[in-house]
Design an enzyme around this catalytic site. Structure first.
Site, PDB file in Angstrom:
ATOM      1  N   TYR A  37      14.801  31.250   5.410  1.00  0.00           N
ATOM      2  CA  TYR A  37      13.591  31.919   5.903  1.00  0.00           C
ATOM      3  C   TYR A  37      13.646  32.120   7.415  1.00  0.00           C
ATOM      4  O   TYR A  37      14.078  31.221   8.151  1.00  0.00           O
ATOM      5  CB  TYR A  37      12.357  31.076   5.600  1.00  0.00           C
ATOM      6  CG  TYR A  37      11.929  31.085   4.151  1.00  0.00           C
ATOM      7  CD1 TYR A  37      11.563  32.266   3.510  1.00  0.00           C
ATOM      8  CD2 TYR A  37      11.865  29.894   3.439  1.00  0.00           C
ATOM      9  CE1 TYR A  37      11.157  32.263   2.190  1.00  0.00           C
ATOM     10  CE2 TYR A  37      11.450  29.875   2.111  1.00  0.00           C
ATOM     11  CZ  TYR A  37      11.100  31.066   1.489  1.00  0.00           C
ATOM     12  OH  TYR A  37      10.696  31.059   0.184  1.00  0.00           O
TER      13      TYR A  37
ATOM     14  N   LYS B 134       0.848  -1.201   0.000  1.00  0.00           N
ATOM     15  CA  LYS B 134       0.000   0.000   0.000  1.00  0.00           C
ATOM     16  C   LYS B 134       0.883   1.250   0.000  1.00  0.00           C
ATOM     17  O   LYS B 134       2.089   1.163   0.272  1.00  0.00           O
ATOM     18  CB  LYS B 134      -0.904  -0.024   1.230  1.00  0.00           C
ATOM     19  CG  LYS B 134      -0.156   0.048   2.553  1.00  0.00           C
ATOM     20  CD  LYS B 134      -1.057  -0.221   3.752  1.00  0.00           C
ATOM     21  CE  LYS B 134      -0.264  -0.194   5.041  1.00  0.00           C
ATOM     22  NZ  LYS B 134      -1.050  -0.677   6.181  1.00  0.00           N
TER      23      LYS B 134
HETATM   24  C1  LIG Z   1      -0.273  -1.689   6.814  1.00  0.00           C
HETATM   25  C2  LIG Z   1      -0.821  -2.948   7.294  1.00  0.00           C
HETATM   26  C3  LIG Z   1       0.025  -4.039   7.541  1.00  0.00           C
HETATM   27  C4  LIG Z   1       1.530  -3.965   7.452  1.00  0.00           C
HETATM   28  O1  LIG Z   1       2.074  -3.480   8.646  1.00  0.00           O
HETATM   29  P1  LIG Z   1       3.662  -3.401   8.842  1.00  0.00           P
HETATM   30  O2  LIG Z   1       3.866  -2.955  10.232  1.00  0.00           O
HETATM   31  O3  LIG Z   1       4.171  -2.407   7.854  1.00  0.00           O
HETATM   32  O4  LIG Z   1       4.190  -4.764   8.580  1.00  0.00           O
HETATM   33  C5  LIG Z   1      -0.572  -5.237   7.884  1.00  0.00           C
HETATM   34  N1  LIG Z   1      -1.912  -5.352   7.997  1.00  0.00           N
HETATM   35  C6  LIG Z   1      -2.738  -4.314   7.786  1.00  0.00           C
HETATM   36  C7  LIG Z   1      -4.197  -4.500   7.940  1.00  0.00           C
HETATM   37  C8  LIG Z   1      -2.237  -3.089   7.431  1.00  0.00           C
HETATM   38  O5  LIG Z   1      -3.058  -2.053   7.235  1.00  0.00           O
END
Ligand SMILES: *Cc1c(COP(=O)(O)O)cnc(C)c1O
Length: 379
Positions: A271, A41
């Site tokens: 800045y 993702k």
């Molecule tokens: C993002 C996510 C993961 C992965 O988590 P990590 O800590 O990056 O391994 C696993 N399960 C769900 C439902 C997630 O949203």
């Protein structure tokens, strides 16, 4: 990014050998018999979802996890054929697209179950879904104590099939909260029993994210959902006290010096004039700023590496530029290579180091790299 002229030197280098090595190392640590879902993702946590997924599929991961239908579609358009679970919602109107692209939604409400069942009936297909339980995360997920009622209600839905049961840990990275993670695992196990009593045997059962999979063997189930540690972001994700797999950072962030200049005593930089030189400074100006994901909260606090030496950021980080103290680098000139995340000589700066300074976690650092930073994939 136009390809007809040379790019700005600010780039994220993605090391696919390290990515595959991390998968192998995590699999070895977990042991055989558990499927590996690669969580890609958020553009693979900023690493480039398409290229990383193609490499991961070739490397034999069994499953992919994304947050949105759009992310799943992007993978399908680019040849990813493995099963994909989408953790996000099925928003009204998206139902048939899920079927069309063979994306399995994680569902958590009766309303969605009914909507999918109805759409599946119309399309003449079976809606395969993963049921996401809330066992203590307090976020999306069907409350574990409402499962029984839910199962009764969906018994009449003929076109819906639960092929997976999942939950998500709230604090698997914190050993002082191990009791709570244990409670989540126990709630999940009794929920699985309820499901079986209702005559449903899910093909996949998954609880563990990165810290869960490493620290709690009993949470590995039939599949683990691995994001962060696959990208080598272990430092601030895994408890230091627990043994874990060997991991290599996959991403480095580099640029080149755009300009070198003298700053006299009493002169300021950037800045707000937040930095004033108390000695003569050789400053190097770098073509990277907060729009590239080098967050403003790092102003005056973080380092970059030039010739293996740490150089402090001076003054405010602006949208497109930062200025660093290069006084210690003899005869530095424009064009000199700079590492912002990664290694140079014996020094290393990790995403976790930057996150520590800016009050965040390494995930947000890599996710936050801007879209104008090209990802260069080294395979
Ligand atoms: C993002 C996510 C993961 C992965 O988590 P990590 O800590 O990056 O391994 C696993 N399960 C769900 C439902 C997630 O949203």
């Amino acid at each position: 990014m136009p390809e007809t002229f040379p790019n700005r030197p600010t780039k994220a280098i993605i090391d696919h050998t390290a990515l595959v090595e991390n998968v192998r190392s995590i699999r070895e640590f977990i042991g055989p018999g558990t499927k590996f879902m690669a969580v890609v993702k958020a553009n693979a946590y900023g690493h480039g979802a398409i290229e990383c997924s193609q490499t991961l599929e070739k490397a034999g991961v069994e499953w992919f996890g994304v947050a949105t239908l759009e992310e799943a579609h992007e993978l399908r358009k680019n040849g990813i054929a493995s099963p994909i679970t989408c953790f996000g919602s099925v928003w009204p109107g998206q139902e048939t697209a899920f079927f069309e692209h063979f994306v399995i939604p994680a569902i958590f409400s009766l309303e969605t179950a009914k909507r999918l069942d109805e759409a599946a009936a119309k399309c003449g297909v079976e809606a395969r879904v993963h049921l996401k339980l809330d066992t203590g995360m307090g976020r999306v997920g069907l409350r574990f104590d409402e499962l029984e009622g839910f199962l009764q209600a969906i018994a009449e839905l003929r076109h819906l099939r639960i092929t997976g049961l999942m939950t998500h840990f709230a604090a698997a990275d914190d050993l002082s909260q191990a009791d709570f993670t244990g409670l989540q695992i126990a709630r999940f196990k009794s929920s699985l029993e309820l499901l079986r009593k209702a005559g449903i045997e899910p093909e996949v059962v998954d609880l563990a994210n990165s810290p869960g999979a490493v620290v709690y063997p009993e949470s590995r189930g039939k599949m683990v959902r691995i994001g962060g540690i696959m990208y080598g972001l272990g430092d601030d994700v895994l408890p230091r006290e627990a043994p874990g797999p060997k991991l290599k950072p996959v991403l480095s962030l580099v640029t080149k010096v755009a300009m070198v200049k003298r700053i006299n005593v009493g002169e300021s930089i950037g800045y707000g004039r937040s930095y004033t030189a108390e000695r003569e400074v050789t400053a190097a100006v770098l073509p990277i700023g907060y729009n590239d994901g080098y967050c403003r909260a790092l102003s005056g606090l973080s380092d970059v590496l030039i010739r293996g030496k740490r150089c402090r950021v001076l003054g405010r980080i602006s949208m497109d530029w930062i200025t660093v103290d290069a006084t210690a680098i003899p005869n530095i000139e424009a064009g000199e290579e700079v590492v912002l995340i990664g290694s140079s000589g014996d020094e290393t700066i990790t995403a976790a180091e930057l996150a520590g300074i800016s009050g965040s976690i390494s995930y947000e650092i890599t996710c936050g790299l801007g879209s104008r930073v090209p990802r260069i994939h080294i395979k």
